[in-house]
Structures are given as structure tokens and as C-alpha cells.
Design an enzyme around this catalytic site. Structure first.
Site, PDB file in Angstrom:
ATOM      1  N   VAL A   7       0.440  39.720  54.229  1.00  0.00           N
ATOM      2  CA  VAL A   7      -0.327  38.754  54.613  1.00  0.00           C
ATOM      3  C   VAL A   7      -0.172  37.296  54.574  1.00  0.00           C
ATOM      4  CG1 VAL A   7      -2.696  38.047  54.184  1.00  0.00           C
ATOM      5  CG2 VAL A   7      -2.166  39.856  53.921  1.00  0.00           C
TER       6      VAL A   7
ATOM      7  N   ALA B 138       1.761  32.787  52.205  1.00  0.00           N
ATOM      8  CA  ALA B 138       2.071  34.463  52.340  1.00  0.00           C
ATOM      9  C   ALA B 138       2.192  34.773  51.444  1.00  0.00           C
ATOM     10  CB  ALA B 138       3.222  34.025  53.403  1.00  0.00           C
ATOM     11  N   LYS B 139       1.947  36.211  51.359  1.00  0.00           N
ATOM     12  CA  LYS B 139       1.962  37.513  50.152  1.00  0.00           C
ATOM     13  C   LYS B 139       2.591  38.652  50.791  1.00  0.00           C
ATOM     14  CE  LYS B 139       3.005  36.543  45.885  1.00  0.00           C
ATOM     15  NZ  LYS B 139       3.630  35.020  45.192  1.00  0.00           N
ATOM     16  N   GLY B 140       3.336  39.506  49.918  1.00  0.00           N
ATOM     17  CA  GLY B 140       3.595  40.649  50.538  1.00  0.00           C
ATOM     18  C   GLY B 140       3.168  41.171  49.173  1.00  0.00           C
TER      19      GLY B 140
END
Length: 414
Positions: free
Chosen positions: A58, A103-105
Site C-alpha cells: 500500500v 508505504a507498507k507491505g
């Protein structure tokens, strides 16, 4: 009660924007992720079977620059959690002045149940799936819960193989041998300590002999423990997934870390009493460092907390309800987006070093980190005093202001 991290994150945002004069459209844009990617991908297991995994990446905003954020492997990963963490990364980068968006995953898995080969297969396939978003000028992943240097090396190599040449700047948190940065492993814990030292000064509590309690003894908690101990504080209790240990006289944290590495847990460390997480939070102490998961201190247990300072080493360890209870009692809370920003700051240093192929010494890195976090702490403190708000709201005001200003200067395309 709000234990959903995404709902808590939106609640904090909504509380903050009341102090800002922004157009409704800008608020709506900042309240939502810019883009979300969900990937379902197959992985071949050691027994020859094929298993389907789900992962996410995201991006919250790109107003200040490329997106930056970790990748976590954990059974509890959800899209809402990744959205929340991406948004928090935006504010974290902005509050310390980094040219990044958030962001992050994440991948829904339990890495402890996978072999090294299975983990490598999963990581390389996930990296390939999110490669449509990932690049050194667009989106730069990093380690998070359940991932580390090894996984970042696999991601860097996978991306590089697709491009036909090495691209070390595509991820941070890599091993030193392939473009990692000195000081990165301790950076988040060091940031927690640097901001805690500033909070102790602000509250007129001497660091010498200050009692410190830590929840979590991993990549953040362990360095935070031994670094604060080096400044003269006394770490009296530590917990991990299996349980906790307590000693009123103080723990030898480096020896405890060596014990935990061989035993797989702090539990059973000689010369200590065992303690539960619930009782750990209730210990009388000067500093409590929650360095584990989100939503650990809630309306149900906040009244038991006796710490004078809470240093949020984890992302979102306090729910908004707990926040209110503790603020009313005068607890000095260092918000996560400031307190644990040391990791992304040194990740930024690593990215810069990789882009220019010129590397810095560890003393220089630690000093640059200290300057950024002390300056940012003072900016947040000044904003809190100016607006008569708590530090969390002040940090968010600063961060949201900076992102909104960048958006307005850039203009709305087309």
C-alpha cells in the site's frame, strides 16, 4: 473500544485536522491511501506441494517523494493493518523531514513454520508480484516484523535479476556486503533511546538509575534496552512472546540478549522473577517502552500503567482510549511517529549511500541520526506548547502540514 489499528490511525488523523485549515478535498485525499495492491501467489513447498499466499503493498502518498516502508511476514497481517502502517509511515517521514511518502507491505504467513528455501521462494515471488510498484525512485521497501537482512537481500537480488544489473537502492535494511548501512540494525532502538533521553530532560528525571520496562525484546527492544542501560538507566523488566523476566536490581541486558539468542526467549533468565505482560505494564517505573505489537495498552489496562514516560517503540501500541486515560494522568507520551523514526531515518541514509555509491562511517551515521531526532523532538515539543496539545497531536500537525503544503505547492494534476 478501538483495537483496529486502521480505525485508531484515522481517529488520530481526524483529531489532528481540527487544528489545521485545509480544504475538504485535501483532507479526504490524505485520509485515503493513494494505491493498494493485493497479490495472491503460489509458492512451491519443500514437499512438492503448492500453497497459495496473499500479500499486500500500500502507498499512502507520494507528495514528498518516493514511498518508503517495511514488509512484514505475520499470520495476523490484514489489508487494514497495512493501510494504517502506510499512513503512519507518511507522518513518520514527514515529522523528521525525510523526502518520502509512506508505504507498507505484508504477507499473511508464519515465517517460523517455513524452511529457508520456502521463505526464499515466497520472498522472491512476492517481490516479483510487487515489482510493478517497486523501484529506487518510486517505492523502496525495508524489513519489518518477520523479515530482516536476508529477505531484503533476496528482494534486491530478484529485482536486480529482472533488470540485468545490481540495483542496491531498491531496498534498505540489506546486509553490509551488498550495500547495507552501518548503524541500521540498531537504528530504531537507538531512536527510541534518543527521544527518551530528551523526554527525561523535559520531565526533569535523571537518566542515572531511571527504571525502564520493555515489552518486546527483538530488533527494536533489545538495542533500546542495552543502549539506555549504557546511559545509566536500570532496565528492570523485559518480555517477549513467551513471557517476561523482572529484577528490581536491574538486568544485564547484553547478557540477557545473549541468553535469549541461545534459548529463544528471555524466560528463565537466571536471577530473575517471571512476570506476565499484564503485570509488566503495571510495574512502577520511570519509562515504559512498548516495542512489540499494536494496541497493547487499551482502555482495559491503561489505568494500571505507572510509568511517567511512555516511549512508543512499536507502531500504535496505545489505542486512542488508552491515550486519553494516560494523558489525563499527566503521562509523557513520545508518539510512535517520532519515537521509532530512527529506523526509517537510517534507511534514508542507506538509500542515499546506495544512490551515490559512497558510504559513511558508523559514528557519522549515529551523529546524523541524533541531530535529526533531537531537532524533530524539539519541533514537536514547540508545536505542542504553541497549540496547547499533546505530543501525538503536535507531531501529526507538523507532519500533515508538511505533506499538505507539498501537495498545494505541486498543484493538482492536471
Amino acid at each position: 473500544m478501538t483495537d483496529n489499528l486502521y480505525l485508531s490511525t484515522l481517529q488520530e488523523f481526524d483529531k489532528t485536522i481540527r487544528h489545521l485549515h485545509l480544504k475538504a478535498g485535501i483532507i479526504a485525499y490524505l485520509r485515503s491511501p493513494k494505491r493498494e495492491l493485493t497479490v495472491n501467489f503460489p509458492v512451491e513447498m519443500d514437499d512438492g506441494s503448492v500453497r497459495l499466499f496473499t500479500g499486500y503493498r500500500v502507498h499512502h502518498t507520494t507528495a514528498l517523494g518516493p514511498t518508503k516502508g517495511g514488509i512484514r511476514y505475520h499470520p495476523s497481517v490484514t489489508l487494514d493493518e497495512v493501510r494504517a502502517l502506510a499512513m503512519r509511515m507518511t507522518w513518520k517521514c514527514a515529522v523528521v523531514g525525510l523526502p518520502y511518502g509512506g508505504a507498507k507491505g505484508g504477507v499473511i504467513c508464519d515465517p517460523k513454520t517455513l524452511s529457508i528455501r520456502e521463505l526464499e521462494n515466497l520472498t522472491r515471488r512476492y517481490a516479483t508480484e510487487i515489482a510493478i510498484l517497486m523501484n529506487p525512485q518510486g517505492d523502496i521497501p525495508a524489513p519489518d516484523m518477520g523479515t530482516g537482512e536476508r529477505e531484503m537481500a533476496w528482494i534486491m537480488d530478484t529485482y536486480s535479476m529482472h533488470h540485468g544489473y545490481s540495483v542496491p537502492a531498491v531496498v534498505t535494511g540489506k546486509p553490509l556486503a551488498i550495500g547495507g548501512s552501518l548503524g541500521r540494525a540498531e537504528a530504531t532502538g537507538r531512536g527510541v533511546v534518543l527521544t527518551t533521553l530528551e523526554a527525561l530532560k523535559q520531565t526533569n528525571i535523571p537518566v542515572e538509575g531511571a527504571r525502564v520496562v520493555l515489552q518486546g525484546f527483538g530488533k527494536v527492544g533489545a538495542p533500546a534496552a542495552y543502549l539506555i542501560e549504557e546511559h545509566g538507566a536500570k532496565v528492570i523488566a523485559v518480555s517477549d512472546e513467551s513471557g517476561g523476566v523482572y529484577s528490581a536490581h536491574g538486568l544485564n541486558t547484553r547478557d540477557l540478549l545473549a541468553y535469549a539468542k541461545t534459548q529463544g526467549t528471555v524466560v528463565g533468565y537466571p536471577g530473575t522473577e517471571s512476570i506476565s505482560n499484564a503485570d509488566l505494564f503495571a510495574l512502577p517505573c520511570e519509562v515504559l517502552m512498548p516495542c512489540a505489537l499494536a494496541s497493547q495498552i487499551t482502555a482495559a489496562n491503561a489505568s494500571r500503567v505507572q510509568a511517567k514516560i511512555i516511549a512508543e517503540g512499536a507502531n500504535g501500541p496505545l489505542t486512542p482510549e488508552a491515550d486519553e486515560i494516560l494523558l489525563e494522568r499527566g503521562v509523557f507520551i513520545i508518539p510512535d511517529i517520532l519515537c521509532n523514526a530512527g529506523g526509517v531515518t537510517v534507511s534514508y541514509f542507506e538509500w542515499v549511500q546506495d544512490l551515490q555509491s559512497f558510504f559513511w562511517g558508523e559514528e557519522e551515521i549515529n551523529e546524523r541520526l541524533r541531530q535529526i531526532l533531537v531537532r524533530s523532538f524539539q519541533h514537536v515539543l514547540h508545536m505542542a506548547q504553541e497549540k496547547h496539545v499533546d505530543l501525538r497531536t503536535a507531531a501529526q500537525i507538523l507532519a500533515i502540514q508538511r505533506v499538505a503544503e507539498a501537495m498545494q505547492i505541486r498543484g493538482i494534476y492536471p
